[in-house]
Design a protein around this motif. Sequence first.
Motif, PDB file in Angstrom:
ATOM      1  N   ASP A 226      25.554 -52.230   3.961  1.00 42.30           N
ATOM      2  CA  ASP A 226      24.501 -53.030   3.123  1.00 42.30           C
ATOM      3  C   ASP A 226      24.581 -52.373   1.820  1.00 42.30           C
ATOM      4  OD1 ASP A 226      23.427 -55.001   5.241  1.00 42.30           O
ATOM      5  OD2 ASP A 226      22.944 -53.168   6.193  1.00 42.30           O
ATOM      6  N   ALA A 227      24.267 -51.207   1.449  1.00 40.78           N
ATOM      7  CA  ALA A 227      24.188 -50.499   0.462  1.00 40.78           C
ATOM      8  C   ALA A 227      24.838 -49.280   0.163  1.00 40.78           C
ATOM      9  CB  ALA A 227      22.921 -50.377   0.112  1.00 40.78           C
ATOM     10  N   ILE A 228      25.185 -48.628  -1.192  1.00 40.71           N
ATOM     11  CA  ILE A 228      25.812 -47.542  -1.319  1.00 40.71           C
ATOM     12  C   ILE A 228      25.407 -46.822  -2.341  1.00 40.71           C
ATOM     13  CG2 ILE A 228      27.322 -48.786  -3.055  1.00 40.71           C
ATOM     14  CD1 ILE A 228      29.802 -46.945  -2.104  1.00 40.71           C
ATOM     15  N   LYS A 229      25.262 -45.417  -2.045  1.00 37.89           N
ATOM     16  CA  LYS A 229      24.842 -44.481  -3.270  1.00 37.89           C
ATOM     17  C   LYS A 229      26.098 -43.585  -3.467  1.00 37.89           C
ATOM     18  CE  LYS A 229      19.902 -43.736  -2.482  1.00 37.89           C
ATOM     19  NZ  LYS A 229      19.014 -42.844  -2.174  1.00 37.89           N
ATOM     20  N   LEU A 230      26.601 -43.702  -4.905  1.00 36.77           N
ATOM     21  CA  LEU A 230      27.753 -42.616  -5.306  1.00 36.77           C
ATOM     22  C   LEU A 230      26.823 -41.650  -6.257  1.00 36.77           C
ATOM     23  CD1 LEU A 230      30.014 -45.399  -6.800  1.00 36.77           C
ATOM     24  CD2 LEU A 230      30.331 -44.358  -4.785  1.00 36.77           C
ATOM     25  N   HIS A 231      27.624 -40.496  -5.838  1.00 35.00           N
ATOM     26  CA  HIS A 231      27.173 -39.261  -6.729  1.00 35.00           C
ATOM     27  C   HIS A 231      28.266 -38.504  -7.256  1.00 35.00           C
ATOM     28  CE1 HIS A 231      23.924 -40.190  -3.690  1.00 35.00           C
ATOM     29  NE2 HIS A 231      23.123 -39.499  -4.485  1.00 35.00           N
ATOM     30  N   ASN A 232      28.228 -38.060  -8.505  1.00 37.35           N
ATOM     31  CA  ASN A 232      29.166 -36.848  -8.684  1.00 37.35           C
ATOM     32  C   ASN A 232      28.870 -35.795  -8.238  1.00 37.35           C
ATOM     33  OD1 ASN A 232      26.582 -37.516 -10.838  1.00 37.35           O
ATOM     34  ND2 ASN A 232      27.268 -35.596 -11.117  1.00 37.35           N
ATOM     35  N   LEU A 233      29.972 -34.955  -7.799  1.00 40.47           N
ATOM     36  CA  LEU A 233      29.580 -33.481  -7.356  1.00 40.47           C
ATOM     37  C   LEU A 233      29.027 -32.707  -8.354  1.00 40.47           C
ATOM     38  CD1 LEU A 233      30.119 -31.530  -5.022  1.00 40.47           C
ATOM     39  CD2 LEU A 233      32.095 -30.742  -6.147  1.00 40.47           C
ATOM     40  N   TYR A 234      27.670 -31.987  -8.214  1.00 42.51           N
ATOM     41  CA  TYR A 234      27.221 -31.375  -9.045  1.00 42.51           C
ATOM     42  C   TYR A 234      26.697 -29.990  -8.403  1.00 42.51           C
ATOM     43  CZ  TYR A 234      22.798 -33.237  -7.397  1.00 42.51           C
ATOM     44  OH  TYR A 234      21.806 -33.811  -6.555  1.00 42.51           O
ATOM     45  N   ALA A 235      26.714 -29.048  -9.194  1.00 45.55           N
ATOM     46  CA  ALA A 235      26.151 -27.767  -8.801  1.00 45.55           C
ATOM     47  C   ALA A 235      25.097 -27.160  -9.176  1.00 45.55           C
ATOM     48  CB  ALA A 235      27.504 -26.871  -9.229  1.00 45.55           C
ATOM     49  N   VAL A 236      24.169 -26.656  -8.399  1.00 43.92           N
ATOM     50  CA  VAL A 236      23.065 -26.068  -8.574  1.00 43.92           C
ATOM     51  C   VAL A 236      22.687 -24.549  -8.085  1.00 43.92           C
ATOM     52  CG1 VAL A 236      21.780 -28.217  -8.269  1.00 43.92           C
ATOM     53  CG2 VAL A 236      21.923 -26.717  -6.193  1.00 43.92           C
ATOM     54  N   GLN A 237      21.990 -23.866  -8.720  1.00 45.04           N
ATOM     55  CA  GLN A 237      21.843 -22.424  -8.445  1.00 45.04           C
ATOM     56  C   GLN A 237      21.453 -21.936  -7.108  1.00 45.04           C
ATOM     57  OE1 GLN A 237      18.935 -20.665 -11.604  1.00 45.04           O
ATOM     58  NE2 GLN A 237      20.045 -21.631 -13.059  1.00 45.04           N
ATOM     59  N   GLY A 238      22.015 -20.913  -6.691  1.00 43.35           N
ATOM     60  CA  GLY A 238      21.617 -20.613  -5.228  1.00 43.35           C
ATOM     61  C   GLY A 238      22.343 -21.245  -4.117  1.00 43.35           C
ATOM     62  N   GLY A 289      25.802 -27.532 -13.506  1.00 40.08           N
ATOM     63  CA  GLY A 289      26.765 -28.369 -14.230  1.00 40.08           C
ATOM     64  C   GLY A 289      27.122 -29.537 -13.035  1.00 40.08           C
ATOM     65  N   PRO A 290      27.711 -30.668 -13.789  1.00 42.43           N
ATOM     66  CA  PRO A 290      28.107 -30.790 -15.174  1.00 42.43           C
ATOM     67  C   PRO A 290      26.690 -31.224 -15.913  1.00 42.43           C
ATOM     68  CG  PRO A 290      28.777 -32.687 -13.912  1.00 42.43           C
ATOM     69  CD  PRO A 290      28.118 -31.730 -12.888  1.00 42.43           C
ATOM     70  N   GLN A 291      26.692 -31.026 -17.198  1.00 43.99           N
ATOM     71  CA  GLN A 291      25.470 -31.024 -18.016  1.00 43.99           C
ATOM     72  C   GLN A 291      25.268 -32.871 -18.246  1.00 43.99           C
ATOM     73  OE1 GLN A 291      22.856 -29.012 -18.719  1.00 43.99           O
ATOM     74  NE2 GLN A 291      23.985 -27.640 -17.426  1.00 43.99           N
ATOM     75  N   TRP A 292      26.450 -33.308 -18.286  1.00 41.14           N
ATOM     76  CA  TRP A 292      26.527 -34.885 -18.640  1.00 41.14           C
ATOM     77  C   TRP A 292      25.641 -35.553 -17.605  1.00 41.14           C
ATOM     78  CZ3 TRP A 292      28.850 -37.650 -14.807  1.00 41.14           C
ATOM     79  CH2 TRP A 292      29.749 -37.089 -14.146  1.00 41.14           C
ATOM     80  N   CYS A 293      25.606 -35.240 -16.380  1.00 42.31           N
ATOM     81  CA  CYS A 293      24.968 -35.994 -15.400  1.00 42.31           C
ATOM     82  C   CYS A 293      23.510 -36.135 -15.506  1.00 42.31           C
ATOM     83  CB  CYS A 293      25.238 -35.386 -13.980  1.00 42.31           C
ATOM     84  SG  CYS A 293      24.395 -33.950 -13.649  1.00 42.31           S
ATOM     85  N   LEU A 294      22.905 -35.326 -16.653  1.00 37.54           N
ATOM     86  CA  LEU A 294      21.389 -35.307 -17.065  1.00 37.54           C
ATOM     87  C   LEU A 294      21.106 -36.667 -17.956  1.00 37.54           C
ATOM     88  CD1 LEU A 294      20.631 -31.933 -17.602  1.00 37.54           C
ATOM     89  CD2 LEU A 294      20.138 -32.890 -15.775  1.00 37.54           C
TER      90      LEU A 294
END
Length: 364
Positions: A226-238, A289-294
Amino acid sequence: MTNSHCNDRLAWQREGLPFNAFGAALRRRFGGRIQRVSIDAGFTCPNVDGAVARGGCNFCDNRSFSPSRRVRLKRVGEQLDGGITSVRRRYKQVAGFLAYFQPATNTYAPVDQLEEVFQMALRWHPDIVGLAIGTRPDCIPESVVDLTRKLAQDHYVSLELGMQTMHQPGLDWMNRAHNHEHLVNAIDRCRGQGFECCVHIILGIPGETHAMMMQTADEVARLGFDAIKLHNLYAVQGTPLGEEVASGKIQLMQQDTYVATVVDFLQRIPPTTIVERISGDAPPKYLIGPQWCLEKSTLKLQIETEFKRRGTRQGSHYRPPTLLPENRPRPADNTPASIRSQIDVRGRLPVLKMESRIESGSGG
């Protein structure tokens, strides 16, 4: 696919939009702005506690997904009150709220306790119109399907399944500890049960080519979510992923590549599928990163501009499968026994943060 409100699912085309955006779909359904309030109920995951694996997903640090894990874990009712207050400060007019059980695996607990916490959230405030429940595709035994169908009789309910990719090497890399057949089994048992099914996809998984990501798009279309969520792979600390990105071992997708890939992906899925998200991000405090996703507004504009440049829109390249989703047979439940034993049992998980009395909430 659920049949409720299907006639509204092509309204976006009449409005000249490039894709079937979630916010607009909710406005049509409820008559005003609907906002999600993220809730951390203290659940864990079967690839954390050892039921199927340990360590969790390599990209996962729940502090980056839920504001509530950046401070002490609050009780569910307090989180709802705080989230509603915060949203009302930000937006002048809000017609209602979705209680969004977001971090960890939110169907991984004794089913009677799941019902207690979900019912409590629905009754907590008069402006809560429904639930969104994030979970794994291997954590949906028949008892959870039955519960979700029951909740959806009187409320909007969306069950969000973490597919991420159809390709096993990517699932193994992430330490998901489930396979694609768990996802197929789950959606084939949940389809047409009166609640919505949303699928999560990550674009930019190391080792996946553009062709592989388009295969995942075609699989999403074949299965009829019914629905979809697309995410770019991003990295966080820890996180393990964060360490690999910081060391230069893994390169994250560039912005222009991501924009083109999102458009390619959405062109291949049905026009009736609601697009709940087109990118992912994390608080700057945790993001590597990536910073552009902000820059979410900029990214959305670039995606819309790319659709316009191509003269296409969501579903332009969609081809219905030979066997339509609604005609797929309903299979037997393939939930792993080690997971089912944690859900199909009476009892309580002491970690779960709940109010002891539903009537103590602000909504009465």
